[in-house]
Scaffold this motif. Structure first.
Motif, PDB file in Angstrom:
ATOM      1  N   ILE A  75       0.846  -1.201   0.000  1.00 48.46           N
ATOM      2  CA  ILE A  75       0.000   0.000   0.000  1.00 48.46           C
ATOM      3  C   ILE A  75       0.879   1.247   0.000  1.00 48.46           C
ATOM      4  CG2 ILE A  75      -1.628   1.333   1.398  1.00 48.46           C
ATOM      5  CD1 ILE A  75      -2.864  -1.493   2.165  1.00 48.46           C
ATOM      6  N   ARG A 100      -7.707  -5.841   1.494  1.00 46.73           N
ATOM      7  CA  ARG A 100      -7.268  -4.471   1.786  1.00 46.73           C
ATOM      8  C   ARG A 100      -6.227  -4.028   0.763  1.00 46.73           C
ATOM      9  NH1 ARG A 100      -3.157  -3.005   5.920  1.00 46.73           N
ATOM     10  NH2 ARG A 100      -3.136  -0.750   5.904  1.00 46.73           N
ATOM     11  N   GLU A 104      -6.629  -0.867  -1.627  1.00 51.41           N
ATOM     12  CA  GLU A 104      -5.798   0.308  -1.389  1.00 51.41           C
ATOM     13  C   GLU A 104      -4.531   0.367  -2.248  1.00 51.41           C
ATOM     14  OE1 GLU A 104      -5.248   1.379   2.749  1.00 51.41           O
ATOM     15  OE2 GLU A 104      -7.013   0.194   3.289  1.00 51.41           O
TER      16      GLU A 104
END
Length: 143
Positions: A75, A100, A104
């Motif tokens: 990320i 996630r 992201e």
């Protein structure tokens, strides 16, 4: 396009050596193959090479590492380098972390260890094509 970086991040030397050898055989003449034993070291390498005008094209990262985990690393790397292709390669990962990272960091692909070399190389080929398309669109959009 300038010569770019393929970065592998894993806390296991045997994994890094295997990845580096596989990538050098196929991409070593066109790109720089870098390895890091931690996410923090990976970020240092990215910053150093970016300072030299080199872009990371593909980052392959383990998930479960001491310090910063692979999802947080990918990320952060994608925030710094928005066109980078991110790949997670791990034996142990939480599905929520994969999701996630998809949300992201635009996770391009996930591979479980042990990985199939041909599948990983095909993924990288596709990732390099997508990187080139993203980069080209951004260049044309900025004119």
């Amino acid at each position: 396009m300038k010569q770019g970086i393929l970065l592998c991040v894993d806390d296991e030397a045997i994994v890094l050596n295997a990845l580096r050898d596989q990538l050098r055989k196929v991409y070593g003449s066109k790109h720089i193959i870098e390895v890091a034993e931690s996410a923090e070291e990976g970020l240092e390498i990215l910053d150093e090479l970016a300072g030299e005008g080199l872009l990371p094209l593909v980052i392959i990262s383990d998930f479960l590492m001491p310090g910063m985990k692979g999802d947080a690393f990918l990320i952060e790397a994608s925030k710094r380098f928005p066109f980078v292709i991110t790949v997670m390669l791990s034996g142990q990962v939480e599905e929520s972390a994969v999701q996630r990272t998809r949300d992201e960091a635009g996770l391009f692909s996930f591979f479980a260890k042990p990985w199939d070399s041909d599948e990983l190389l095909l993924c990288i080929d596709n990732g390099l094509k997508q990187f080139a398309e993203r980069f080209q669109e951004a260049q044309h959009g900025s004119h």
